[in-house]
Design an enzyme around this catalytic site. Structure first.
Site, mmCIF file in Angstrom:
data_model
loop_
_atom_site.group_PDB
_atom_site.id
_atom_site.type_symbol
_atom_site.label_atom_id
_atom_site.label_comp_id
_atom_site.label_asym_id
_atom_site.label_seq_id
_atom_site.Cartn_x
_atom_site.Cartn_y
_atom_site.Cartn_z
ATOM 1 C CE LYS A 222 -7.731 -19.017 -51.752
ATOM 2 N NZ LYS A 222 -8.725 -19.248 -50.693
ATOM 3 N NE ARG A 257 -10.556 -12.722 -49.325
ATOM 4 C CZ ARG A 257 -9.283 -12.955 -49.622
ATOM 5 N NH1 ARG A 257 -8.965 -13.886 -50.499
ATOM 6 N NH2 ARG A 257 -8.322 -12.254 -49.038
HETATM 7 N N1 HH2 Z 1 -8.447 -16.891 -48.833
HETATM 8 C C1 HH2 Z 1 -7.375 -16.141 -48.508
HETATM 9 C C2 HH2 Z 1 -7.475 -15.143 -47.534
HETATM 10 N N2 HH2 Z 1 -8.650 -14.892 -46.926
HETATM 11 N N3 HH2 Z 1 -10.936 -15.377 -46.632
HETATM 12 C C3 HH2 Z 1 -12.014 -16.107 -46.938
HETATM 13 N N4 HH2 Z 1 -13.190 -15.880 -46.344
HETATM 14 N N5 HH2 Z 1 -11.956 -17.107 -47.880
HETATM 15 C C4 HH2 Z 1 -10.801 -17.410 -48.525
HETATM 16 O O1 HH2 Z 1 -10.801 -18.348 -49.358
HETATM 17 C C5 HH2 Z 1 -9.642 -16.658 -48.220
HETATM 18 C C6 HH2 Z 1 -9.744 -15.628 -47.246
HETATM 19 C C7 HH2 Z 1 -6.063 -16.396 -49.170
HETATM 20 O O2 HH2 Z 1 -5.940 -15.649 -50.351
HETATM 21 P P1 HH2 Z 1 -5.209 -14.235 -50.485
HETATM 22 O O3 HH2 Z 1 -5.755 -13.232 -49.518
HETATM 23 O O4 HH2 Z 1 -5.294 -13.834 -51.902
HETATM 24 O O5 HH2 Z 1 -3.694 -14.520 -50.148
HETATM 25 P P2 HH2 Z 1 -2.823 -14.430 -48.818
HETATM 26 O O6 HH2 Z 1 -3.463 -15.254 -47.754
HETATM 27 O O7 HH2 Z 1 -1.480 -14.969 -49.238
HETATM 28 O O8 HH2 Z 1 -2.766 -12.985 -48.398
#
Ligand code: HH2
Length: 281
Positions: A222, A257
């Site tokens: 992030k 995660r």
């Molecule tokens: N962060 C993202 C998505 N889902 N769920 C939880 N519980 N906690 C988090 O910090 C979290 C999450 C965002 O990251 P990512 O899935 O890698 O990217 P994107 O939202 O662009 O798909």
């Protein structure tokens, strides 16, 4: 007040050691892995690779929640995730579905997903009832605003206190709606309507969230990591992500995660060895 285990659909997962949740975004536009794992074959290959690297569970998402992400229709989200979930639910590993929409939750639960990971903490109409009617675990996450607006000017009187108040209220709502405590995870929502300073305050005091329920921490790649390392590309934030995962576990996280499963697994092996030695003293 962390439970020793998490009841998640087909599985009872021990939380004696932090679990690694591998991220599998089947989106064209996720901030780090967007466009790489769309389609069942690519998603399944990525899932199997993360399991071979040591993932304890997999988190499938069909909507990017990065800042300024475009809205996706429910049908589009269903079309992205359902074929992949169908293939992954055949694997003998807990499958999590990252969604904030009740309709998508219901469809995933019908296919047998074990965890609902909701960045909106079951605020969508009917979401609590949909999860309560299943045996799935649920992650209740804090965010301020929507992905479209959340990074404009995040403001808090006291970020840690406000996040804990919100998560406490959502835990209460979930329990009142019939979701048992051993099915709950909470998450302060790193990067979701928070400045860099807010994010590090939450990381430093993650243990306070863990008094509500076992904590899931999502720090992987992030921008809060880019802000202190100068690494502007998400793919160049692996070392920082691993450090953040270890720090999160040191401060009480039960689940991390991550995108980089193998590197996280090795780092946590060192942390486990030190912790076991401490306990033996
Ligand atoms: N962060 C993202 C998505 N889902 N769920 C939880 N519980 N906690 C988090 O910090 C979290 C999450 C965002 O990251 P990512 O899935 O890698 O990217 P994107 O939202 O662009 O798909």
């Amino acid at each position: 007040m962390s439970a020793a285990s998490l009841h998640a659909g087909r599985f009872v997962l021990s939380l004696d050691r932090p679990l690694i949740m591998g991220i599998l975004n089947v989106t064209p536009d996720s901030f780090s892995d967007g466009g790489r794992y769309q389609g069942v074959a690519a998603a399944r290959a990525r899932a199997e690779a993360m399991l071979a690297e040591g993932a304890d569970m997999l988190d499938v998402g069909g909507e990017s929640t990065r800042p300024n992400a475009p809205l996706v229709s429910v049908q589009e989200e269903l079309d992205r995730v359902l074929p992949v979930l169908e293939a992954l639910c055949e694997l003998d590993v807990p499958i999590s579905l990252d969604t904030r929409r009740t309709e998508v939750m219901r469809a995933g639960l019908a296919l047998g997903v074990d965890v609902i990971n909701d960045v909106a903490a079951l605020e969508d109409d009917g979401a609590i009832a949909a999860v309560a009617a299943s045996s799935a675990a649920v992650c209740l996450m804090h965010k301020q605003g929507t992905p479209q607006s959340m990074q404009r000017a995040p403001q808090y009187r006291d970020v840690v206190a406000e996040v804990i108040d919100y998560l406490g209220a959502r835990v209460h709502a979930a329990l009142a709606g019939g979701i048992a405590r051993e099915r709950l995870l909470v998450d302060p929502g790193f990067g979701f309507g928070k400045t860099v300073e807010h994010n590090y305050a939450l990381l430093a005091r993650l243990g306070e969230c863990a008094r509500l329920a076992p904590v899931l921490a999502g720090l992987s790649r992030k921008s809060m990591l880019g802000a202190v390392t100068g690494q502007s590309e998400p793919a160049a934030r692996v070392a920082a992500s691993v450090a953040a995962a270890v720090l999160a576990c040191q401060h009480g996280a039960a689940v991390v995660r991550v995108h980089d499963v193998a590197a996280t697994r090795d780092a946590l092996a060192v942390w486990h060895a030190m912790r076991d030695a401490q306990r033996a003293c």
